[in-house]
Enzyme design. Structure first.
Site, PDB file in Angstrom:
ATOM      1  N   ARG C 259       0.302  -1.227   0.167  1.00 36.05           N
ATOM      2  CA  ARG C 259      -0.324   0.056  -0.109  1.00 36.05           C
ATOM      3  C   ARG C 259       1.196   1.282  -0.305  1.00 36.05           C
ATOM      4  O   ARG C 259       1.060   1.606   1.087  1.00 36.05           O
ATOM      5  CB  ARG C 259      -1.114   0.084   1.297  1.00 36.05           C
ATOM      6  CG  ARG C 259      -2.186   0.918   1.066  1.00 36.05           C
ATOM      7  CD  ARG C 259      -2.544   1.089   2.131  1.00 36.05           C
ATOM      8  NE  ARG C 259      -1.820   1.773   3.143  1.00 36.05           N
ATOM      9  CZ  ARG C 259      -1.511   2.138   4.618  1.00 36.05           C
ATOM     10  NH1 ARG C 259      -1.936   0.958   5.564  1.00 36.05           N
ATOM     11  NH2 ARG C 259      -0.865   2.632   5.387  1.00 36.05           N
ATOM     12  N   HIS C 263      -3.170   4.860   4.377  1.00 37.43           N
ATOM     13  CA  HIS C 263      -4.750   4.199   4.000  1.00 37.43           C
ATOM     14  C   HIS C 263      -5.514   4.747   3.666  1.00 37.43           C
ATOM     15  O   HIS C 263      -6.531   3.876   3.281  1.00 37.43           O
ATOM     16  CB  HIS C 263      -4.964   2.996   5.749  1.00 37.43           C
ATOM     17  CG  HIS C 263      -6.342   2.900   6.072  1.00 37.43           C
ATOM     18  ND1 HIS C 263      -6.241   1.717   5.667  1.00 37.43           N
ATOM     19  CD2 HIS C 263      -7.197   3.348   6.254  1.00 37.43           C
ATOM     20  CE1 HIS C 263      -8.168   1.229   5.431  1.00 37.43           C
ATOM     21  NE2 HIS C 263      -8.658   2.493   5.894  1.00 37.43           N
ATOM     22  N   TYR C 272       3.625   5.566  11.472  1.00 36.80           N
ATOM     23  CA  TYR C 272       4.165   4.085  12.005  1.00 36.80           C
ATOM     24  C   TYR C 272       4.924   3.310  11.036  1.00 36.80           C
ATOM     25  O   TYR C 272       5.265   2.109  10.727  1.00 36.80           O
ATOM     26  CB  TYR C 272       3.130   3.166  11.769  1.00 36.80           C
ATOM     27  CG  TYR C 272       2.020   3.412  10.848  1.00 36.80           C
ATOM     28  CD1 TYR C 272       1.729   2.341   9.998  1.00 36.80           C
ATOM     29  CD2 TYR C 272       0.486   3.969  10.651  1.00 36.80           C
ATOM     30  CE1 TYR C 272       0.817   2.982   8.588  1.00 36.80           C
ATOM     31  CE2 TYR C 272      -0.447   4.002   9.418  1.00 36.80           C
ATOM     32  CZ  TYR C 272       0.020   3.293   8.693  1.00 36.80           C
ATOM     33  OH  TYR C 272      -1.194   4.033   7.996  1.00 36.80           O
TER      34      TYR C 272
HETATM   35  C1  LIG Z   1     -14.511  -4.633  10.851  1.00 36.80           C
HETATM   36  C2  LIG Z   1     -14.454  -4.101  11.149  1.00 36.80           C
HETATM   37  N1  LIG Z   1     -13.440  -3.824  11.858  1.00 36.80           N
HETATM   38  C3  LIG Z   1     -12.319  -2.345  11.349  1.00 36.80           C
HETATM   39  C4  LIG Z   1     -12.641  -2.046  10.644  1.00 36.80           C
HETATM   40  C5  LIG Z   1     -11.277   0.124   9.894  1.00 36.80           C
HETATM   41  N2  LIG Z   1     -10.544  -0.428   9.361  1.00 36.80           N
HETATM   42  C6  LIG Z   1     -11.160  -0.167   8.721  1.00 36.80           C
HETATM   43  S1  LIG Z   1      -9.594  -0.582   7.298  1.00 36.80           S
HETATM   44  C7  LIG Z   1      -8.669  -1.161   8.489  1.00 36.80           C
HETATM   45  C8  LIG Z   1      -7.735  -2.008   7.518  1.00 36.80           C
HETATM   46  C9  LIG Z   1      -7.935  -3.031   6.485  1.00 36.80           C
HETATM   47  O1  LIG Z   1      -7.036  -3.548   6.224  1.00 36.80           O
HETATM   48  P1  LIG Z   1      -6.703  -4.510   5.147  1.00 36.80           P
HETATM   49  O2  LIG Z   1      -7.697  -6.165   5.256  1.00 36.80           O
HETATM   50  O3  LIG Z   1      -4.912  -5.075   5.070  1.00 36.80           O
HETATM   51  O4  LIG Z   1      -7.102  -3.530   4.095  1.00 36.80           O
HETATM   52  P2  LIG Z   1      -6.414  -2.949   3.489  1.00 36.80           P
HETATM   53  O5  LIG Z   1      -7.376  -1.547   4.050  1.00 36.80           O
HETATM   54  O6  LIG Z   1      -4.855  -2.837   3.836  1.00 36.80           O
HETATM   55  O7  LIG Z   1      -6.288  -3.190   2.069  1.00 36.80           O
HETATM   56  C10 LIG Z   1      -9.776  -1.211   9.580  1.00 36.80           C
HETATM   57  C11 LIG Z   1      -9.039  -2.013  10.876  1.00 36.80           C
HETATM   58  C12 LIG Z   1     -13.363  -1.567   9.808  1.00 36.80           C
HETATM   59  N3  LIG Z   1     -13.615  -1.312   8.820  1.00 36.80           N
HETATM   60  N4  LIG Z   1     -14.467  -3.533   9.936  1.00 36.80           N
END
Ligand SMILES: Cc1ncc(C[n+]2csc(CCOP(=O)(O)OP(=O)(O)O)c2C)c(N)n1
Ligand SMILES: Cc1ncc(C[n+]2csc(CCOP(=O)(O)OP(=O)(O)O)c2C)c(N)n1
Ligand SMILES: [Mg+2]
Ligand SMILES: [Mg+2]
Lengths: 370, 324, 370, 324
Positions: C259, C263, C272
């Site tokens: 990424r 985010h 971080y």
């Molecule tokens: C169940 C849930 N918990 C927390 C969040 C908050 N949140 C949004 S994106 C994210 C990280 C997601 O990481 P990843 O699955 O690796 O996907 P990426 O964003 O890297 O594409 C979090 C913790 C959420 N959307 N849903």
């Protein structure tokens, strides 16, 4: 390919006189056997109680005695147990008093939880035996949290959690395995693969052939162990515990066995599996297997068997007699232990019921169907 | 006409709907070969095969999530959750996904899943086999909540649910699964989702209830009749959407309202009924609105008969509002 | 050891003239590149819109273009897509109109869902692109259900689901993988391992080293693929789809990438992770890598690059201009699409608000902080 | 005294409680190095280290389940759920386990976990970043539900929660995380769990509210004052256990009641307040009990300002009850 635990199994054709596994004495072996017998007797008696309508429900562990006693013997008192409803032998060996357990079955006034839980949902704080939930899998991640806490406090304790083949499909098997491996929690995952989740055979439960391979998703060692071979179970558990105590993290142990009885007093296995299959497994009865071993080791005699069986039966009869003679819990107890105090809304409900209904003849209706 | 228990009525509705529409599929734990632990799906596997009657792994989240995907594709899934107490692992799929699919896609995608689940106490099941979580779902826009109280309604409502376009939480009062039989027509019929049913007309007090509590209220009403009080019993049948008109009309007629439900009193469904009345018909009231409900505790094992609303407790409430 | 997909990666030192992967023509290759450029341009423009306060939120896919376009090209129109918020390129390539997507960002009156969803939560029924949820992981099991339905209906369609490294910890990654493997559902699991879940690096997310190994818990094939190599991604996806179409069940594809951006518009990665780490990965920019390949293949020219970039920018400007000029959705729309009808309680609320508040000057307060 | 926002007050409470008691640990997604996505845990990781401030995998069920195990062992975990909308994957652990641990072990085991989670709308977050799920938890015996409306209470209530013996769902109104500052004592203090707070005394109508709705109610009250109506504003602060006495006393004084909450109206927390009043103080009422609440729909993105209760809508309700 899964790593199969290299333990001389008692199911092999040639049964050489084997060394006693490290950590155990001949005295221990006899105690293990006695604990298995006690577990079996408990099981049989409880089913009878249920059929006679003296208790409302029972779920047995017939055929799974080696999984229970083999793991339990590897634990120390400082360790923590997060079990499912199918490990009465672990509770008993641990030291949970028989009377306490039987009081739970009757939900009487002396029951630790005063009839607040169904039968087979034991709890015992002094022995670090966590109150059992009916909800499949929830205890797995809790055990991991407990193990993480021990690590934070720099204590030497480990946690062990028991769950079934069905439990591997639950949300908290996944969160538990993942947290434990990611955080190197000193936790042992005792997967009792008894090949059924009620009517669902393990082949429908998951696409993987060896459940121990589930460890590979998490970066955790996983071993398949003959769950009907108590010494194999003991040895694998002991090694996992030592590893955890050394700070090397968690282990998954698949204890492969068979649920030789019905799922519970409400279940009819003839609806979904063949007699032949069950008979095949009954020939691998873990108690019979261990008896052969003890006989070879000259640690078993017919007279001793009779003695420990009669002793078990006598203890059971006594405990049941007492439990059955005890009254139901007082209505007042209904309002306790929800919080550390009684909130206003609940206090109002308590006052209302005790003031107006104490004289009423109320009774239970309906029966537990599962 | 066939004489059926509530359980048989559910089973019969499933047989008929699966016959009527190839898209109807059933899935859940033990629903196949075993016919469900309560036998609600008995015979379906044998008749419709493993592709349409699916034994699933032990994951409620998986069952509901998969059902949503199936519904999006165009099937009509009727998943079973073995006990309502075990619906919580699927709560996220229900609340975040099932309830919001139509909304978040502007009506493009729908997931009209009908979740069947036995609920309630009275079977000596302790707190993990006795809960009544209907209020959670009634507070979740996008869901419909239906609870039958008798075999006729059970069959007709389940058929209406399966033929409908919106998700339904169909909660079956397991205490009365086999408690009594009722004549149920052989011919196809539905009981529409929405309207409440006045099961006993009365003039003095309105009792609002649903599921197994309808029997409890009826027995209390009989007792009240001995004292000369004429209670009206309204079986809500559908909790969301609520038949507000029938409720208000009843209260306007009787001037007194009692709500009976098994769930813990605080924030239970009865609070909504009371609040609706207090908002829209307060001038008609001649007494406080009373709630006869479960306690604000988890559901107990041994003393469940004290916990659950029983006819004597409902009768006390009638006495109280009549004496007010 | 994980099975590493044997695809000539474009990251290797020697870059031999390579054959065009089966299923693709030179024309396709140019289209793929153009789609990557479009995705990148979309991303940059949207971040700018957010910084200018013209849209409320944005989450980009900078650096993950190969994962998106490589998989999307392997799909057919009959297939189903259950994506996360980080695959705008999949939606675009699929045929979701750009205007539709930009309308979502503005939540305007022409938005398909009339402002009911946040930015980056697209939906498009005609293209089997399922409405996106914010909740991590929930789409995984839904994709499996969809694939199971296709199987029940004996249709040839497969479903693909996209989720992140963080998503592998979710409940429904577990239920989805388990159901799919147990039921041989024609489903492709596209795990976009961009190495971060907001601030959590993948090493804290799980104890396993190769995420593709998670397939082993379920008895499913799993492959790690260089997610910055679009042809490797394409080839692996194509094979998984063919396998699924042949009735051989699901596949897990770990698309390992990075990424490269924050985010989301609310995130500050400098809290971080190090600049050095990001720079290291920027050198592996999937667009640059593919450009080198196309150059070698004599399919790329500077002039063409300029043309497609300008074209992308023009299309974006146009769509944004239109979207921005459109009014907010009418208040009436608030009450639609909750059910197939309007329940009484909601009808009352609608009447109340429309009758009494239509004239009021109400505005949004607060900003999205994540 | 320090001038703090609500967010800073939460952060300060965490710093102080972790300093006071070694058993207090924090866990959740991004709570460590990143200091939480809202920065509520800022600085804790640096001060107390990775063992006591744990960045976890992305699993709410795991976070809460692990916290329960830690609490059973004797730690005092304060997990963060990043948004209340993402608490549902943990619903089973909360409802089946956290809430019932004390009960099902006869008081032997307790799991006094304090779950912190930002809730509510007003930040342009759409339906997955704006929900107000408090009613679910208030309907779950064994849980306490606390919602502060200002920095002083936030700090004092969070400290009380952490020092308490029972589980708490501590919901933080993210809309006003940084909306205003307040003088907060440097010295240690707690705001006890239980008592409501009359933030504005009045004589004509009682407005019950909590969280970010307190500001909305206050603005409506100011407007009402211009019309000569004197509204009393009761900030509930603790939703379970409820301060029934304060509520009833207020209604008895004013004779009119309005409840304001952001969650969908049906079966929302306001229904409980209305039902309690309708049960215990109906004779004092001079008007219907009104609920000003969110709509019976998922939470929208663009038009959230129409969805959410705003001062003008509360003022309308005041007009309605005053004119009744
Ligand atoms: C169940 C849930 N918990 C927390 C969040 C908050 N949140 C949004 S994106 C994210 C990280 C997601 O990481 P990843 O699955 O690796 O996907 P990426 O964003 O890297 O594409 C979090 C913790 C959420 N959307 N849903
Ligand atoms: C979450 C949940 N779903 C369903 C049930 C109903 N149920 C009770 S036991 C059981 C099967 C459990 O199988 P397994 O995990 O293999 O354990 P075993 O009973 O074989 O020891 C089921 C489905 C439950 N208790 N919890
Ligand atoms: Mg099993
Ligand atoms: Mg990621």
């Amino acid at each position: 390919m899964s790593m199969i635990q290299e333990v001389p199994t008692m199911t092999t054709k040639e049964k050489p006189q084997r060394a006693i596994p490290e950590g155990l004495t001949p005295f221990d072996l006899k105690q293990m056997y006695e604990a298995m017998i006690m577990t079996r007797e408990y099981d049989e008696r409880c089913f009878k109680l249920q059929r006679q309508g003296r208790i409302g429900f029972y779920a047995g562990s017939f055929g799974e005695e080696a999984c229970q006693i083999g793991t339990a013997f590897a634990l120390e008192q400082k360790d923590w147990i997060f079990s499912s409803y199918r490990q009465p032998g672990v509770a008993m060996h641990r030291g949970v008093p028989l009377q306490t357990m039987v009081n739970n079955l009757f939900g009487n006034a002396e029951d630790i939880v005063q009839g607040k839980q169904m039968p087979v949902h034991y709890t015992h704080k002094a022995h670090h035996f966590l109150s059992i939930s009916s909800v499949i899998g929830t205890q797995v991640i809790q055990a991991v949290g407990c193990a993480m806490a021990a690590k934070v406090k720099k204590d030497d304790a480990v946690a062990i959690t028991y769950f079934g083949d069905g439990g591997t499909s639950s949300n908290d098997f996944h969160s538990g395995m993942n947290f434990a491996a990611a955080m190197k929690a000193p936790c042992i995952f005792a997967l009792v693969n008894n090949q059924y989740a009620i009517s669902i055979p393990v082949q429908k439960q998951t696409g993987v052939e060896v459940l121990a391979d589930k460890a590979k998703a998490y970066g955790m060692p996983g071993f398949q162990v003959d769950g009907n071979d108590i010494l194999a179970v003991y040895k694998a558990t002991r090694e996992a515990i030592l590893r955890a105590r050394r700070g090397e993290g968690p282990t998954l142990l698949e204890l492969k066995t068979y649920r030789a009885g019905p799922h519970s007093s409400s279940d009819d296995p003839s609806r979904y599996r063949s007699k032949e299959e069950t008979e095949y497994w009954l020939k691998r009865d873990p108690i019979a297997l261990f008896r052969e071993y003890l006989t070879e080791m000259e640690l078993w005699t017919e007279a001793w068997e009779t003695e420990i069986r009669e002793n078990a039966q006598a203890r059971l009869s006594e405990a049941i007699k007492i439990a059955e003679s005890l009254p139901q819990p007082a209505w007042e107890t209904l309002f306790d232990d929800v919080y550390s105090y009684v909130p206003q809304a609940l206090a109002d409900q308590k006052e209302d019921i005790l003031a107006h209904e104490s004289g009423l003849e109320l009774t239970n209706e309906g029966e537990f169907p599962l | 006409m066939a004489d059926l228990t509530l359980l048989q009525a559910v089973n019969s509705a499933l047989h008929e709907e699966m016959t009527r529409d190839d898209n109807v599929v059933v899935l859940g734990e033990d629903v196949g070969l075993n016919g469900g632990v309560f036998r609600a799906t008995e015979g379906l596997y044998q008749k419709f095969g493993a592709e349409r009657v699916m034994d699933t792994p032990l994951s409620e989240s998986g069952i509901i999530g998969a059902a949503i995907g199936m519904a999006v594709y165009g099937l009509k899934p009727v998943p079973e959750i073995q006990f309502a107490d075990f619906i919580y692992p699927a709560f996220d799929q229900i609340v975040s996904e099932l309830a919001k699919m139509r909304y978040r896609s502007g009506g493009d995608y729908t997931s009209p899943v009908v979740i069947r689940t036995p609920y309630g106490g009275g079977i000596r099941g302790g707190h993990y086999h006795s809960q009544s979580p209907e209020a959670y779902f009634c507070h979740t826009p996008g869901l419909q909540v239906v609870i039958p109280s008798n075999p006729y309604d059970a069959k007709g409502l389940l058929k209406a649910a399966i033929r409908g376009e919106d998700p339904v939480i169909f909660m079956e009062p397991k205490k009365i699964y086999r408690a009594f039989k009722q004549d149920v027509p052989e011919a196809d019929y539905v009981v529409p989702i929405g309207p409440a049913n006045i099961v006993r007309e009365g003039t003095d007090v309105s009792i609002f209830c649903y599921g197994s509590m309808v029997q409890v209220a009826l027995r209390a009403a009989e007792k009240a009749a001995e004292s000369g009080w004429n209670a009206e019993i309204v079986d809500l049948r559908t909790l969301y959407p609520l038949d507000i008109e029938t409720i208000l009309n009843s209260v306007k007629k009787t001037g007194r309202a009692i709500v009976v439900y098994e769930a813990p009193k605080t924030c239970g469904y009865g609070a909504e009924i009371a609040a609706t009345i207090a908002e829209k018909a307060i001038d008609y009231l001649e007494a406080p609105i009373l709630r006869v409900a479960g306690l604000d505790t988890p559901f107990p094992y041994t003393l469940e008969y004290v916990y659950m609303p029983h006819p004597a407790r409902v009768y006390r409430a009638i006495q109280d509002v009549m004496a007010y």
